[in-house]
Motif scaffolding. Structure first.
Motif, PDB file in Angstrom:
ATOM      1  N   LEU A   1      76.680  13.904   7.987  1.00  0.00           N
ATOM      2  CA  LEU A   1      77.158  14.933   8.909  1.00  0.00           C
ATOM      3  C   LEU A   1      78.101  14.360   9.956  1.00  0.00           C
ATOM      4  O   LEU A   1      79.054  15.033  10.380  1.00  0.00           O
ATOM      5  CB  LEU A   1      75.964  15.620   9.588  1.00  0.00           C
ATOM      6  CG  LEU A   1      75.029  16.411   8.661  1.00  0.00           C
ATOM      7  CD1 LEU A   1      74.002  17.180   9.483  1.00  0.00           C
ATOM      8  CD2 LEU A   1      75.803  17.354   7.767  1.00  0.00           C
ATOM      9  N   LEU A   2      77.874  13.139  10.368  1.00  0.00           N
ATOM     10  CA  LEU A   2      78.785  12.511  11.334  1.00  0.00           C
ATOM     11  C   LEU A   2      80.164  12.269  10.714  1.00  0.00           C
ATOM     12  O   LEU A   2      81.181  12.343  11.400  1.00  0.00           O
ATOM     13  CB  LEU A   2      78.197  11.194  11.828  1.00  0.00           C
ATOM     14  CG  LEU A   2      77.181  11.294  12.966  1.00  0.00           C
ATOM     15  CD1 LEU A   2      76.478   9.964  13.178  1.00  0.00           C
ATOM     16  CD2 LEU A   2      77.870  11.716  14.260  1.00  0.00           C
ATOM     17  N   ALA A   3      80.191  11.966   9.418  1.00  0.00           N
ATOM     18  CA  ALA A   3      81.468  11.679   8.755  1.00  0.00           C
ATOM     19  C   ALA A   3      82.398  12.880   8.769  1.00  0.00           C
ATOM     20  O   ALA A   3      83.628  12.715   8.675  1.00  0.00           O
ATOM     21  CB  ALA A   3      81.214  11.228   7.317  1.00  0.00           C
TER      22      ALA A   3
ATOM     23  N   THR B   1      86.544  25.772  -0.017  1.00  0.00           N
ATOM     24  CA  THR B   1      86.419  24.952  -1.227  1.00  0.00           C
ATOM     25  C   THR B   1      85.965  23.539  -0.878  1.00  0.00           C
ATOM     26  O   THR B   1      85.107  22.957  -1.551  1.00  0.00           O
ATOM     27  CB  THR B   1      87.762  24.895  -1.970  1.00  0.00           C
ATOM     28  OG1 THR B   1      88.166  26.226  -2.316  1.00  0.00           O
ATOM     29  CG2 THR B   1      87.649  24.051  -3.240  1.00  0.00           C
ATOM     30  N   LEU B   2      86.531  22.994   0.182  1.00  0.00           N
ATOM     31  CA  LEU B   2      86.109  21.667   0.633  1.00  0.00           C
ATOM     32  C   LEU B   2      84.633  21.664   1.031  1.00  0.00           C
ATOM     33  O   LEU B   2      83.859  20.793   0.628  1.00  0.00           O
ATOM     34  CB  LEU B   2      86.952  21.226   1.830  1.00  0.00           C
ATOM     35  CG  LEU B   2      88.354  20.666   1.577  1.00  0.00           C
ATOM     36  CD1 LEU B   2      89.061  20.442   2.898  1.00  0.00           C
ATOM     37  CD2 LEU B   2      88.276  19.363   0.797  1.00  0.00           C
ATOM     38  N   ALA B   3      84.242  22.649   1.826  1.00  0.00           N
ATOM     39  CA  ALA B   3      82.868  22.712   2.330  1.00  0.00           C
ATOM     40  C   ALA B   3      81.854  22.931   1.214  1.00  0.00           C
ATOM     41  O   ALA B   3      80.682  22.573   1.357  1.00  0.00           O
ATOM     42  CB  ALA B   3      82.750  23.830   3.362  1.00  0.00           C
TER      43      ALA B   3
ATOM     44  N   ILE C   1      76.216  17.536   1.480  1.00  0.00           N
ATOM     45  CA  ILE C   1      76.344  18.131   2.810  1.00  0.00           C
ATOM     46  C   ILE C   1      75.285  19.205   3.011  1.00  0.00           C
ATOM     47  O   ILE C   1      74.625  19.261   4.060  1.00  0.00           O
ATOM     48  CB  ILE C   1      77.746  18.721   3.016  1.00  0.00           C
ATOM     49  CG1 ILE C   1      78.807  17.612   2.959  1.00  0.00           C
ATOM     50  CG2 ILE C   1      77.836  19.455   4.348  1.00  0.00           C
ATOM     51  CD1 ILE C   1      80.225  18.116   3.062  1.00  0.00           C
ATOM     52  N   GLY C   2      75.099  20.065   2.001  1.00  0.00           N
ATOM     53  CA  GLY C   2      74.092  21.119   2.111  1.00  0.00           C
ATOM     54  C   GLY C   2      72.696  20.558   2.274  1.00  0.00           C
ATOM     55  O   GLY C   2      71.902  21.055   3.091  1.00  0.00           O
ATOM     56  N   THR C   3      72.380  19.514   1.517  1.00  0.00           N
ATOM     57  CA  THR C   3      71.065  18.890   1.617  1.00  0.00           C
ATOM     58  C   THR C   3      70.866  18.261   2.994  1.00  0.00           C
ATOM     59  O   THR C   3      69.803  18.407   3.612  1.00  0.00           O
ATOM     60  CB  THR C   3      70.903  17.812   0.530  1.00  0.00           C
ATOM     61  OG1 THR C   3      71.103  18.404  -0.752  1.00  0.00           O
ATOM     62  CG2 THR C   3      69.518  17.194   0.589  1.00  0.00           C
ATOM     63  N   SER C   4      71.871  17.557   3.487  1.00  0.00           N
ATOM     64  CA  SER C   4      71.787  16.922   4.810  1.00  0.00           C
ATOM     65  C   SER C   4      71.626  17.970   5.907  1.00  0.00           C
ATOM     66  O   SER C   4      70.852  17.779   6.860  1.00  0.00           O
ATOM     67  CB  SER C   4      73.046  16.082   5.061  1.00  0.00           C
ATOM     68  OG  SER C   4      73.198  15.084   4.076  1.00  0.00           O
ATOM     69  N   TRP C   5      72.363  19.059   5.778  1.00  0.00           N
ATOM     70  CA  TRP C   5      72.265  20.153   6.746  1.00  0.00           C
ATOM     71  C   TRP C   5      70.846  20.725   6.776  1.00  0.00           C
ATOM     72  O   TRP C   5      70.275  20.967   7.844  1.00  0.00           O
ATOM     73  CB  TRP C   5      73.273  21.230   6.391  1.00  0.00           C
ATOM     74  CG  TRP C   5      73.016  22.563   7.026  1.00  0.00           C
ATOM     75  CD1 TRP C   5      72.339  23.619   6.486  1.00  0.00           C
ATOM     76  CD2 TRP C   5      73.417  22.986   8.341  1.00  0.00           C
ATOM     77  NE1 TRP C   5      72.292  24.668   7.369  1.00  0.00           N
ATOM     78  CE2 TRP C   5      72.947  24.314   8.508  1.00  0.00           C
ATOM     79  CE3 TRP C   5      74.118  22.385   9.366  1.00  0.00           C
ATOM     80  CZ2 TRP C   5      73.166  25.027   9.666  1.00  0.00           C
ATOM     81  CZ3 TRP C   5      74.343  23.109  10.532  1.00  0.00           C
ATOM     82  CH2 TRP C   5      73.877  24.398  10.674  1.00  0.00           C
TER      83      TRP C   5
ATOM     84  N   PHE D   1      79.041  25.608   8.811  1.00  0.00           N
ATOM     85  CA  PHE D   1      79.004  24.440   9.689  1.00  0.00           C
ATOM     86  C   PHE D   1      80.059  23.412   9.288  1.00  0.00           C
ATOM     87  O   PHE D   1      80.763  22.862  10.144  1.00  0.00           O
ATOM     88  CB  PHE D   1      77.621  23.797   9.625  1.00  0.00           C
ATOM     89  CG  PHE D   1      77.577  22.396  10.168  1.00  0.00           C
ATOM     90  CD1 PHE D   1      77.505  22.165  11.531  1.00  0.00           C
ATOM     91  CD2 PHE D   1      77.647  21.295   9.320  1.00  0.00           C
ATOM     92  CE1 PHE D   1      77.483  20.874  12.045  1.00  0.00           C
ATOM     93  CE2 PHE D   1      77.619  20.001   9.814  1.00  0.00           C
ATOM     94  CZ  PHE D   1      77.532  19.786  11.183  1.00  0.00           C
ATOM     95  N   THR D   2      80.176  23.149   8.004  1.00  0.00           N
ATOM     96  CA  THR D   2      81.129  22.150   7.522  1.00  0.00           C
ATOM     97  C   THR D   2      82.560  22.544   7.864  1.00  0.00           C
ATOM     98  O   THR D   2      83.362  21.709   8.305  1.00  0.00           O
ATOM     99  CB  THR D   2      80.985  21.971   6.006  1.00  0.00           C
ATOM    100  OG1 THR D   2      79.638  21.608   5.701  1.00  0.00           O
ATOM    101  CG2 THR D   2      81.924  20.889   5.496  1.00  0.00           C
TER     102      THR D   2
END
Length: 423
Positions: free
Chosen positions: A114-116, A203-205, A236-240, A257-258
């Motif tokens: 998430l920081l990245a 698309t990126l998110a 990203i979804g898992t980390s969120w 969020f992304t």
């Protein structure tokens, strides 16, 4: 695991040792030293087979002919440490069902991911998309002096979706694409450009190949579930879900969020730029200012925090080196124990303590991981109690807390190793 031990022959040095120390043979201390030395000599001729298990993938590597005096204690320590580690993880999962296990997510992996998303290098990674974002926001966003319009954008859970609906629908702007060799962009209307931007960042998110490639470039942690250590499209979804999914009343999705995380700095700096006067409000000037501001404001939050004072990059490598050192030092320990007979027990005892220390990190990782995750959820529950989403308005505060937590976690890990050594 230690298996298939093979017994060798005890050296003739034991009778010689008895002969030169016969006058002290009645001493209890001397008898104990003799027993230790005899045990040490007997163990010199024993070898075994080691099974090294990867705690992330459960892959087993077999190593033959490992000296028993090194193999047996190493096997005992690693088994005991791993059982305690797994028991801790099970306990933490019982308290928090969304606990991010170390073997599935690495240490601090979701936090690193998430920081990245706020890396100052993202605009350089997809320069055409960032250039389009600055140009379209400059030409098509609502006038920043409108007050209510700017407030709506700042507090939106999806800023690009808000712009697509509430931005200027008429007027012209430029949109840049990856395959535009001229660099001049394509003139288009604001409605089409805003829709194109929202689609591109959606698309990126969603975990496109470009997003995955960027994450694997920017993150310092490896995905423990992949043989090559690469994160995947669902990362990203898992980390969120691990860090925000348990926040009460949250109305924002991982994808929203992304998108906000990727665009917040550029949108805010562009809006600030066009509120100025004269030549300072040109798209080129706004883009240059946005890049400079992003680099200055975000670099310490991403690079410094993800590096964790250099510890996240070196901790596990150092622990692996200590474990290798434990086995590599055995020949020297053996020779010294044979030569300096009266210190055999002390030497071997120190050697065993090195083995214990090299395995102590597993017992420390799980409590720190649980503590950091719990404190992040507590902090986010308070910070997002009004907005119920990570927006342009509170993005800075949220990422300050995330970067601080990762830095704290890294320092705690470093200090834990020193504490275990002292103990």
């Amino acid at each position: 695991k230690a298996k298939s031990l093979k017994t060798g022959k005890t050296s003739i040095g034991f009778p010689v040792f008895i002969f030169f120390n016969f006058s002290n043979f009645v001493s209890l201390i001397f008898l104990i030293k003799c027993l230790i030395w005899f045990f040490f000599m007997a163990g010199m001729g024993m070898t075994g087979r080691a099974q090294v298990t990867n705690i992330y993938t459960n892959q087993v590597t077999v190593i033959n002919n490992v000296p028993a005096l090194a193999l047996i204690p190493a096997s005992m320590f690693s088994k005991a440490g791993y059982k305690v580690f797994k028991s801790m993880e099970t306990a933490f999962q019982g308290v928090n069902p969304s606990y991010m296990t170390v073997n599935a997510n690495s240490f601090g992996g979701p936090l690193d991911v998430l920081l990245a998303l706020r890396s100052p290098r993202f605009p350089d990674y997809l320069p055409y998309l960032n250039k389009s974002l600055v140009q379209v926001v400059h030409d098509c966003a609502e006038n920043p002096t409108g007050g209510a319009a700017l407030e709506g954008l700042s507090n939106s859970k999806d800023a690009l979706d808000w712009l697509k609906t509430n931005g200027r629908q008429n007027g012209l702007t430029k949109y840049y694409t990856e395959f535009d060799t001229t660099g001049q962009g394509t003139v288009t209307d604001c409605k089409t450009a805003l829709f194109g931007l929202d689609t591109a960042y959606t698309t990126l998110a969603a975990g496109s190949s470009a997003m995955v490639s960027f994450l694997n470039t920017e993150t310092t942690k490896k995905n423990p579930q992949a043989s090559n250590g690469a994160w995947t499209g669902g990362t990203i979804g898992t980390s969120w879900n691990f860090l925000y999914g348990a926040v009460p009343g949250l109305t924002q999705t991982a994808q929203e969020f992304t998108k906000n995380a990727l665009t917040a700095t550029t949108i805010k700096n562009t809006m600030d730029c066009i509120s100025q006067s004269g030549m300072l409000t040109s798209p080129e000037t706004c883009m240059a200012g946005a890049l400079a501001s992003a680099d200055g404001k975000e670099r310490w939050k991403t690079e410094a925090a993800m590096a964790g004072s250099g510890f996240l990059k070196t901790m596990f490598t150092s622990m692996g080196f200590l474990q290798i050192l434990f086995f590599s030092l055995f020949p020297f320990i053996a020779i010294y124990g044979l030569v300096v007979v009266h210190k055999t027990g002390k030497i071997f005892g120190g050697y065993i303590l090195l083995g214990i220390w090299s395995q102590s990190w597993m017992i420390v990782v799980a409590p720190i991981q649980s503590y950091i995750q719990t404190t992040i959820i507590d902090d986010m529950t308070k910070a997002l109690s009004t907005s119920h989403a990570v927006t342009l308005a509170n993005m800075g505060t949220v990422y300050d807390q995330l970067s601080t937590k990762l830095g704290v976690a890294s320092d705690m890990m470093a200090n834990a190793q020193m504490l275990s050594l002292a103990l």
